[in-house]
Design a protein around this motif. Structure first.
Motif, PDB file in Angstrom:
ATOM      1  N   GLY A  72       0.906  -1.207   0.013  1.00 37.84           N
ATOM      2  CA  GLY A  72      -0.011   0.063   0.229  1.00 37.84           C
ATOM      3  C   GLY A  72       0.832   1.179   0.197  1.00 37.84           C
ATOM      4  N   VAL A  73       1.914   1.073   0.051  1.00 38.32           N
ATOM      5  CA  VAL A  73       3.035   2.471   0.139  1.00 38.32           C
ATOM      6  C   VAL A  73       3.354   2.675  -1.253  1.00 38.32           C
ATOM      7  CG1 VAL A  73       5.248   3.398   0.776  1.00 38.32           C
ATOM      8  CG2 VAL A  73       4.026   1.782   2.227  1.00 38.32           C
ATOM      9  N   ALA A  74       3.011   4.050  -1.840  1.00 35.82           N
ATOM     10  CA  ALA A  74       3.078   4.329  -3.047  1.00 35.82           C
ATOM     11  C   ALA A  74       4.626   4.303  -3.427  1.00 35.82           C
ATOM     12  CB  ALA A  74       2.740   5.795  -3.159  1.00 35.82           C
ATOM     13  N   ALA A  75       4.995   4.240  -4.697  1.00 35.50           N
ATOM     14  CA  ALA A  75       6.337   3.710  -5.162  1.00 35.50           C
ATOM     15  C   ALA A  75       7.381   4.921  -4.762  1.00 35.50           C
ATOM     16  CB  ALA A  75       6.190   3.638  -6.622  1.00 35.50           C
ATOM     17  N   ILE A  80      13.247   3.550  -2.945  1.00 37.42           N
ATOM     18  CA  ILE A  80      13.604   2.510  -3.866  1.00 37.42           C
ATOM     19  C   ILE A  80      14.235   3.638  -4.970  1.00 37.42           C
ATOM     20  CG2 ILE A  80      12.919   0.883  -5.715  1.00 37.42           C
ATOM     21  CD1 ILE A  80      12.904  -0.172  -2.995  1.00 37.42           C
ATOM     22  N   GLY A  81      15.267   3.182  -5.466  1.00 36.45           N
ATOM     23  CA  GLY A  81      16.102   3.808  -6.728  1.00 36.45           C
ATOM     24  C   GLY A  81      15.826   2.648  -7.766  1.00 36.45           C
ATOM     25  N   MET A  82      15.781   3.232  -9.019  1.00 37.09           N
ATOM     26  CA  MET A  82      15.577   2.307 -10.164  1.00 37.09           C
ATOM     27  C   MET A  82      16.555   2.745 -11.266  1.00 37.09           C
ATOM     28  SD  MET A  82      11.974   0.077 -10.977  1.00 37.09           S
ATOM     29  CE  MET A  82      12.209  -1.382 -12.012  1.00 37.09           C
ATOM     30  N   VAL A  83      17.277   1.914 -11.962  1.00 35.55           N
ATOM     31  CA  VAL A  83      17.906   2.139 -13.250  1.00 35.55           C
ATOM     32  C   VAL A  83      17.595   1.094 -14.248  1.00 35.55           C
ATOM     33  CG1 VAL A  83      20.131   2.613 -14.353  1.00 35.55           C
ATOM     34  CG2 VAL A  83      19.798   3.434 -11.725  1.00 35.55           C
ATOM     35  N   PHE A  84      16.994   1.739 -15.206  1.00 34.95           N
ATOM     36  CA  PHE A  84      16.591   0.686 -16.255  1.00 34.95           C
ATOM     37  C   PHE A  84      17.736   0.725 -17.576  1.00 34.95           C
ATOM     38  CE2 PHE A  84      13.035   3.001 -14.599  1.00 34.95           C
ATOM     39  CZ  PHE A  84      12.102   1.717 -14.187  1.00 34.95           C
ATOM     40  N   GLN A  85      17.254  -0.268 -18.454  1.00 35.03           N
ATOM     41  CA  GLN A  85      18.114  -0.560 -19.646  1.00 35.03           C
ATOM     42  C   GLN A  85      18.410   0.808 -20.198  1.00 35.03           C
ATOM     43  OE1 GLN A  85      17.072  -3.747 -22.067  1.00 35.03           O
ATOM     44  NE2 GLN A  85      18.433  -3.060 -23.715  1.00 35.03           N
TER      45      GLN A  85
END
Length: 348
Positions: A72-75, A80-85
């Motif tokens: 239930g916690v929003a992104a 969180i850290g996120m790195v994509f292609q």
């Protein structure tokens, strides 16, 4: 900055899909460590990252970060850290302002945000690049900026979704070195998704093997290569030797004969697996053959860089091995193979 990540019993199925994307998936990533999630295309790797990040809701199971259930916690509030292609940098901002973005959104003044951003650019070895535009960067430089931007937000967990797959081999090696340096400096908790075994081994502490949403194996890099938990895990890690038989009296009995196994090997029916690079290749001199040597005939030879991959017919069993270029392995030639006991592993 880092926190432990605990995934417990995650299920996820998308409408219209015949199989679940995740099936009772459980995994623990210790704070400050890096686990590589390795598997073929369509295995559920990216879905797993999206569930951790809060971009997808699981049908069942829990995600805990630092001991807190984040259901239930929003992104944007999960840490969180996120790195994509693809780097997904903002083209209208300078490199410095890209990295400073999270601080500016949180209300920090521009001077302070840019000062912190400069520190992270130095961490990824891009000091002096702050005034450049994204379009002036190479692919490798863009990914360095993306990593700096993610780290500047001081995430509890950093998710990397095949961030180096579009780079050439030399640049990928540079990025692996960079990731190692970043880990030494700030010790983030990392989940790295990849389909590249070498990358998983180079960049991570542990490897989790995923196929069709099911966790097949999880353990150290060494375990993944040499002590897989099942036959499919051995295959996904590139193992090519599989010999069916039965373990009794400290030996694996099969068409190869009685092969000694490590003392902790359980008795019963099992498949012997051994890495092709662990098989010792000897010249065919039966007068000087060591005990346990297995005679065979070379069926194929493929030169791969500094080594040769050979397939050797040993009675009813075809074994794969690697030999140095100085060793002659002519087609149809006879060789002796040794299976070192410490390298032999048996899976049920």
């Amino acid at each position: 900055m880092s926190a432990d990540l605990v995934l417990d019993g995650l299920d996820k199925r998308f409408p219209g899909s015949p199989t679940p994307a995740l099936q009772t998936f459980s995994l623990t990533v210790a704070a400050g460590s890096c686990t590589a999630v390795l598997g073929p295309s369509g295995s559920g790797k990216s879905t797993l990252l999206r569930v951790i990040a809060g971009l997808e809701e699981p049908d069942a199971g829990t995600v805990r970060i630092g001991g807190t259930d984040v259901a239930g916690v929003a992104a944007e509030h999960r840490g969180i850290g996120m790195v994509f292609q693809r780097s997904l940098l903002f083209p209208h901002l300078t490199v410095l302002d890209n990295v400073a973005f999270s601080d500016r959104v949180s209300g920090m003044n521009r001077r302070a945000a840019r000062s912190r951003a400069a520190e992270y650019l130095e961490m990824v070895q891009l000091q002096g690049f702050g005034d450049r535009r994204v379009g002036e960067l190479s692919g490798g430089q863009e990914q360095r900026v993306a990593i700096a931007r993610a780290l500047a937000a001081e995430p509890a967990v950093l998710l990397l979704d095949e961030p180096f797959s579009a780079l050439d081999p030399a640049l990928r090696s540079d990025m692996h070195d960079l990731l190692e340096a970043v880990r030494r400096e700030v010790s983030p908790t990392i989940v790295l998704v990849t389909h590249d075994r070498d990358e998983a081994a180079r960049a991570s502490d542990r490897i989790a093997l995923l196929e069709r949403g099911v966790l097949l194996h999880e353990g150290t890099v060494l375990d993944a290569y040499r002590r897989p938990q099942n036959l499919r895990a051995a295959q996904l890690m590139g193992g090519r030797n599989e010999v069916t038989g039965e373990v009794r009296d400290g030996h694996h009995h099969s068409a190869l004969g009685a092969v000694p196994v490590p003392p902790e090997t359980p008795t019963g029916v099992g498949t012997l697996v051994i890495r092709q690079e662990d098989v010792a290749v000897l010249d065919d001199d039966e007068r000087a053959a060591p005990s346990g040597a297995i005679p065979g005939v070379v069926e194929s030879v493929r030169v791969t860089g500094a080594r040769s991959e050979i397939a050797v017919r040993c009675g009813d069993v075809l074994l794969h091995a690697e030999a140095p270029p100085t060793q002659r392995c002519p087609l149809g030639g006879r060789l002796l193979l040794m299976l070192p006991t410490a390298a032999v592993h048996v899976v049920a």
